[in-house]
Design an enzyme around this catalytic site. Structure first.
Site, PDB file in Angstrom:
ATOM      1  CB  VAL A 181      -0.940   0.011   1.209  1.00  0.00           C
ATOM      2  CG1 VAL A 181      -1.865  -1.191   1.189  1.00  0.00           C
ATOM      3  CG2 VAL A 181      -0.146   0.039   2.511  1.00  0.00           C
ATOM      4  CG  ASN A 194       4.694  -6.376   6.357  1.00  0.00           C
ATOM      5  OD1 ASN A 194       5.079  -5.210   6.434  1.00  0.00           O
ATOM      6  ND2 ASN A 194       5.527  -7.377   6.125  1.00  0.00           N
ATOM      7  CB  VAL A 249       6.157  -2.604   3.676  1.00  0.00           C
ATOM      8  CG1 VAL A 249       6.853  -1.534   4.492  1.00  0.00           C
ATOM      9  CG2 VAL A 249       6.619  -3.996   4.089  1.00  0.00           C
ATOM     10  CD  GLU A 250       3.758  -8.469   2.923  1.00  0.00           C
ATOM     11  OE1 GLU A 250       3.018  -9.246   2.282  1.00  0.00           O
ATOM     12  OE2 GLU A 250       4.578  -8.853   3.793  1.00  0.00           O
ATOM     13  CG  MET A 251      -2.524  -6.741   2.134  1.00  0.00           C
ATOM     14  SD  MET A 251      -3.676  -8.118   2.344  1.00  0.00           S
ATOM     15  CE  MET A 251      -3.622  -8.831   0.692  1.00  0.00           C
TER      16      MET A 251
END
Length: 345
Positions: free
Chosen positions: A107, A147, A149-151
């Site tokens: 994201v 996370n 730096v993910e979702m």
């Protein structure tokens, strides 16, 4: 020698033993007719003797309703905080089950820490993530959701969003009538779908089942060298890996030679805090490896040729000849399987 030291020494000892054993036993292909009594079917004899086991056929025949719900969730960006990415963003099923990037984007275009592994055949791994921090597929689901730096989301947000959607409420009521929409049922549904993501019937699988013409002479020789050089000591079993941990740099300091290090390079150390686990990672599956460049947790190899050279140098302490490299790469191309009845590309 401590138990931890013994644990880490076992793969190295297995490598040396496997290299000696396969050199004596596996140079000629197929070996089964020379060692198996005629009364034993060739496929059964091969299954007993080869270090690699064919993927089971029909392993994707699971609970259809829950898998269909999981497939929808897997492709739905509703799980991410800004509704911009889904599980399939980093694990596209039309590209080998991974995005082909050195670091995946989350994201807000946030940059991930490691090279995303393929989702195909993940059900056969003994643990999930490069560092093995999730013991099951269900446990793995929570990682990307939380996370940053993910979702960059959380269970409260995800459950609220799905509960506000009539079609999701109906689907969860049908598939999980006693629980409805919860973190547990979300993880179970996604995992049910992921368990269908198997890729059987690679040309190597067909060869191991007795279809001796499934491989060319060069590919058979590449397989013989794969075993004789010791590669099969770590890359074996049904998933050709994914069933043990190994240090990245058994016979050379990969990280010192590479240069600057990151937290992700610490591997299992980040999970256990034990010095013996520094730079130790789950051995990746080699299934469909011709489709999943770049390679390693750090995307340190752009091509199969580079990956083979690095593995030979740092894991086996060998320098490969051009012919070794050519034949090994030819063999690795036989590991591409089929998904939903069609060959992966």
């Amino acid at each position: 020698m401590t138990p931890r030291t013994i644990h880490l020494a076992i793969p190295a000892l297995l490598s040396a033993f496997a290299a000696a054993l396969v050199f004596m036993t596996w140079r000629d292909a197929p070996p089964a007719p020379q060692v198996a009594p005629p009364s034993i079917p060739m496929s059964e004899a091969v299954r007993r003797l080869e270090p690699i086991t064919p993927l089971p056929q029909g392993a994707d025949q699971l609970d259809a309703g829950r898998a269909a719900l999981g497939e929808r969730l897997f492709h739905d960006p509703i799980l991410s905080h800004d509704r911009s990415i889904s599980c399939a963003s980093c694990h596209p099923l039309d590209r080998g089950g991974m995005d082909g990037l050195a670091r995946s984007r989350g994201v807000g275009d946030a940059l991930g820490q490691v090279n995303a592994p393929t989702i195909f055949n993940a059900r056969f791994n003994f643990a999930q993530f490069w560092d093995g921090r999730a013991a099951t597929l269900e446990a793995q689901v929570a990682g990307p959701i939380h996370n940053p730096v993910e979702m960059a989301s959380d269970w409260k947000e995800v459950v609220a969003r799905l509960s506000a959607d009539d079609t999701y409420r109906e689907a969860f009521a049908r598939e999980y009538p006693e629980q409805g929409i919860t973190p547990d049922t979300i993880a179970r549904a996604i995992s049910a779908f992921e368990r269908t993501l198997t890729t059987p019937d690679s040309r190597l699988d067909r060869y191991l089942r007795g279809e001796t013409q499934a491989l060319s002479d060069d590919e058979k020789e590449g397989y013989a060298r794969f075993k004789a050089l010791g590669c099969a000591s770590c890359h074996q079993g049904v998933n050709i890996g994914g069933n043990l941990y190994q240090r990245f740099g058994v016979l050379g300091d990969y990280f010192a030679d590479r240069g600057e290090q990151t937290t992700a390079d610490l591997g299992r150390f980040n999970v256990t805090g034990e010095e013996a686990d520094r730079h130790v990672f789950k051995v990746p599956s080699l299934r469909n490896v011709a489709l999943t460049a770049p390679y390693f947790h750090d995307a340190g190899a752009d091509t199969l040729e580079d990956a083979v050279d690095i593995m030979a140098r740092y894991q086996l302490g060998r320098s490969l000849s051009d012919e070794d490299r050519r034949l090994l790469v030819a063999f690795l191309h036989t590991l591409t399987g089929n998904f939903r009845g069609k060959a992966l590309e």
